[in-house]
Design a protein around this motif. Structure first.
Motif: not given
Length: 85
Positions: A65-67
């Motif tokens: 997932y995108a941080q």
């Protein structure tokens, strides 16, 4: 629960684990519970996201997932360029 029911549930769980792992690997190991649930639903399986998450944990896989990134403000947030007279 009888032994027969436990055996049926164990085989069903194993089939689901294999299907989840297949979907996960086919999609570059980025799919999470929401997207896997959508693929399983299209295939005719009704499975909750919580169950998918539990099975993913048992298999040892996790979605990417995108941080969120920290972006500092260029100006101070409470400093006004116009005086309040």
């Amino acid at each position: 629960m009888t032994a027969k029911n436990e055996q049926e549930k164990a085989t069903e769980e194993q089939k689901l684990k294999e299907e989840i792992l297949r979907i996960f690997n086919e999609n570059h190991q980025v799919f999470g519970t929401r997207k896997i649930k959508g693929v399983l639903l299209k295939a005719g399986h009704t499975v909750s996201r919580r169950r998918i998450g539990r099975l993913m944990g048992e298999i040892g896989i996790q979605s990417k997932y995108a941080q969120p990134s920290y972006k500092p403000m260029s100006t101070r947030p409470n400093k006004e360029s116009v005086r309040n007279v």
